[in-house]
Design a protein around this motif. Structure first.
Motif, PDB file in Angstrom:
ATOM      1  N   ALA A 188     -47.985 101.186-167.181  1.00 22.26           N
ATOM      2  CA  ALA A 188     -46.789 100.801-166.339  1.00 22.26           C
ATOM      3  C   ALA A 188     -47.214 100.904-164.994  1.00 22.26           C
ATOM      4  CB  ALA A 188     -45.659 101.928-166.791  1.00 22.26           C
ATOM      5  N   ILE A 189     -46.873  99.873-164.169  1.00 19.47           N
ATOM      6  CA  ILE A 189     -47.165 100.113-162.783  1.00 19.47           C
ATOM      7  C   ILE A 189     -45.989  99.517-162.037  1.00 19.47           C
ATOM      8  CG2 ILE A 189     -47.871  97.624-163.039  1.00 19.47           C
ATOM      9  CD1 ILE A 189     -49.991  98.048-160.963  1.00 19.47           C
ATOM     10  N   THR A 190     -45.905  99.854-160.775  1.00 17.94           N
ATOM     11  CA  THR A 190     -44.764  99.372-159.935  1.00 17.94           C
ATOM     12  C   THR A 190     -45.616  98.908-158.481  1.00 17.94           C
ATOM     13  OG1 THR A 190     -42.837 100.349-158.555  1.00 17.94           O
ATOM     14  CG2 THR A 190     -44.706 101.749-158.490  1.00 17.94           C
ATOM     15  N   VAL A 191     -45.151  97.809-158.044  1.00 15.76           N
ATOM     16  CA  VAL A 191     -45.591  97.120-156.911  1.00 15.76           C
ATOM     17  C   VAL A 191     -44.645  97.122-155.579  1.00 15.76           C
ATOM     18  CG1 VAL A 191     -46.729  94.996-156.075  1.00 15.76           C
ATOM     19  CG2 VAL A 191     -46.762  95.447-158.487  1.00 15.76           C
ATOM     20  N   ASP A 192     -45.340  97.812-154.938  1.00 23.11           N
ATOM     21  CA  ASP A 192     -44.505  98.143-153.494  1.00 23.11           C
ATOM     22  C   ASP A 192     -44.776  96.973-152.584  1.00 23.11           C
ATOM     23  OD1 ASP A 192     -42.957  99.040-151.339  1.00 23.11           O
ATOM     24  OD2 ASP A 192     -44.430 100.778-150.905  1.00 23.11           O
ATOM     25  N   HIS A 193     -44.051  95.788-152.937  1.00 18.61           N
ATOM     26  CA  HIS A 193     -44.110  94.484-152.233  1.00 18.61           C
ATOM     27  C   HIS A 193     -42.835  94.024-151.955  1.00 18.61           C
ATOM     28  CE1 HIS A 193     -45.390  90.401-151.387  1.00 18.61           C
ATOM     29  NE2 HIS A 193     -46.314  90.744-150.922  1.00 18.61           N
ATOM     30  N   PRO A 194     -42.473  93.177-150.957  1.00 19.16           N
ATOM     31  CA  PRO A 194     -41.079  92.541-151.037  1.00 19.16           C
ATOM     32  C   PRO A 194     -40.716  91.728-152.008  1.00 19.16           C
ATOM     33  CG  PRO A 194     -42.177  92.594-148.859  1.00 19.16           C
ATOM     34  CD  PRO A 194     -43.243  93.149-149.791  1.00 19.16           C
ATOM     35  N   ARG A 195     -41.534  90.872-152.601  1.00 21.35           N
ATOM     36  CA  ARG A 195     -41.536  89.998-153.634  1.00 21.35           C
ATOM     37  C   ARG A 195     -40.990  90.648-154.838  1.00 21.35           C
ATOM     38  NH1 ARG A 195     -45.356  84.713-153.160  1.00 21.35           N
ATOM     39  NH2 ARG A 195     -44.946  84.523-150.917  1.00 21.35           N
ATOM     40  N   LEU A 196     -41.452  91.927-155.117  1.00 23.63           N
ATOM     41  CA  LEU A 196     -41.085  92.705-156.295  1.00 23.63           C
ATOM     42  C   LEU A 196     -40.223  93.931-156.049  1.00 23.63           C
ATOM     43  CD1 LEU A 196     -44.346  92.432-157.983  1.00 23.63           C
ATOM     44  CD2 LEU A 196     -42.449  91.229-158.785  1.00 23.63           C
TER      45      LEU A 196
END
Length: 450
Positions: free
Chosen positions: A417-425
């Motif tokens: 499980a991963i979270t992506v700290d990016h405006p698109r996500l």
């Protein structure tokens, strides 16, 4: 070196790395590396010289919906290894080990096991091999032996089987074969009506004392009656190590009265459980259900994503509904014994139908073209079928997306499980569906399912 120390070293993207490859062939083993390396006198394989002619980085790709994939093993041929082209390479093992250039050889860790697919390129300056994963071993037919009179393979029953055919072995006594494997129970029926019999549990046979009036079928109980146990049996049959198995404890049944392979068994097991299987880079069988993540195990910072290397790769519409088939009848009957018709009409109905069904719909008004899906499962109990149907519908209650990202990232595993700290996500939590990484480079290609 301890495992925590090795994991910390992997996480250091600035650390120097060297890849060792052991290339087996019919006459022995060749030892090559991406840089100069000699094992220490105190290593278990002392003073082993690795030729620094390994030039390709050997990308390793793992997917939750497919198999492990490897890049080519490319060697620099300065003339000293030209004669290697005459060796028999195809089908022999390739083993890859990763570590530091100044390490003891015994501190290196096995990175991947594969098979040599043969020479793909042999010309001035270059000798290359195809490296294949070892999942093909599951394509080999399971040998259950043959029934008398060329009647085909002995049936393979795993778990709880309803109303399967049985096959005559001898006419005196009337002995029938139901299962290749030992069983815990056999209950034969004549046109659906239970008949007097004597079981031989150890060899999956039973004897009848009276002649039949109609069609003989049999209910079978065999010990491998959960998804975990089925995976264990398949891995054991093929001599493959068992890896991470994350499956529910449903009561299941699989039956085959023709040729069958381990891959077919695993495919059928996974189909109605929303699951996937593969052999990991080290060769272990991994089987998991696709589940929604609740919390991230790792975080990918937007600054670690290569410039403009994040994109929406695909979308999947939600499901309008689901019909999950369960409790398969392996020998539907057209003629049912009168006693069953009169005393148990529900059982009579089941004897006629191949499948029982668990159906439900859900509101997905924003997607007018959303489909009602149908899946076959190996589940045997109504409550389990309802539970799995509800789980799969929840999983598909909204649009799902797969994003492709190239990033500077410490090694990660498929299904994390991963979270992506990016405006698109916007910090959404997803699951890693694919990892493609070179062990000697810092970048990783990811596909993440949200």
């Amino acid at each position: 070196m301890t495992e925590p120390q090795y994991e910390n070293w992997l996480a250091d993207l600035s650390a120097s790395r060297i890849l060792l490859a052991e290339l087996h062939h019919s006459q022995g083993v060749e030892y090559v590396a991406t840089g100069p390396f000699i094992s220490r006198p105190t290593d278990s394989d002392p003073n082993r010289v690795y030729d620094d002619c390994l030039t390709a980085a050997v990308d390793i790709s793992t997917r939750i919906d497919g198999l492990v994939g490897f890049g080519q093993v490319a060697l620099l041929d300065d003339g000293s290894i030209t004669h290697w082209a005459a060796n028999a390479w195809q089908g022999h093992p390739i083993r890859l080990y990763l570590g530091g250039p100044d390490w003891s050889r015994d501190d290196f860790r096995l990175l991947a096991n594969g098979r040599n697919g043969g020479i793909s390129d042999a010309r001035r300056g270059v000798l290359s091999f195809v490296m294949e994963d070892e999942s093909s071993v599951f394509d080999e037919r399971i040998d259950t032996g043959q029934l008398p009179d060329d009647a085909g393979p002995v049936p393979l029953a795993l778990g709880s089987i309803y109303n399967a055919p049985a096959y005559l072995l001898t006419p005196d006594p009337y002995r029938f074969k139901a299962s290749f494997l030992p069983v815990t129970a056999l209950n034969p029926k004549d046109n659906g009506n239970p008949v007097a019999h004597t079981n031989q549990m150890g060899d999956g046979t039973f004897d009848l004392s009276e002649r039949l009036k109609g069609t003989l079928t049999v209910d079978i109980e065999e010990a491998h009656n959960t998804p975990q146990k089925v995976c264990e049996w398949v891995a054991d049959y093929y001599g493959v190590p068992l890896g991470d198995i994350q499956l529910p404890g449903y009561r299941v049944g699989l039956y085959y009265n023709g040729d069958v392979s381990g891959a077919q068994i695993l495919d059928e097991l996974c189909q109605g459980l929303g699951a996937y299987w593969y052999r990991d880079a080290l060769g272990a069988l991994t089987v998991r259900q696709r589940v929604l993540p609740t919390a991230a195990e790792i975080t990918l910072d937007g600054d670690d994503i290569e410039y403009d290397q994040i994109r929406l790769a695909s979308t999947e519409a939600p499901w309008r509904g689901l019909t999950l088939r369960w409790g398969r009848n392996y020998s539907p009957l057209t003629t049912i014994a009168g006693a069953i018709e009169e005393d148990n009409p529900g059982e009579a109905s089941r004897l006629r139908k191949e499948w029982r069904e668990s159906r439900k719909t859900q509101a997905v008004d924003d997607y007018p073209l959303a489909q009602h899906e149908e899946l076959n499962s190996v589940i045997q109990d109504e409550a389990d079928a309802a539970t799995e149907r509800a789980r799969l519908l929840t999983l598909r209650a909204q649009r799902r997306e797969t994003w492709s990202i190239k990033a500077f990232l410490a090694p990660v595993r498929v299904s994390m499980a991963i979270t992506v700290d990016h405006p698109r996500l916007a910090g959404r939590v997803g699951r890693i569906a694919s990892v493609s990484r070179s062990p000697t480079r810092g970048t990783t290609n990811l596909e993440i399912w949200f």
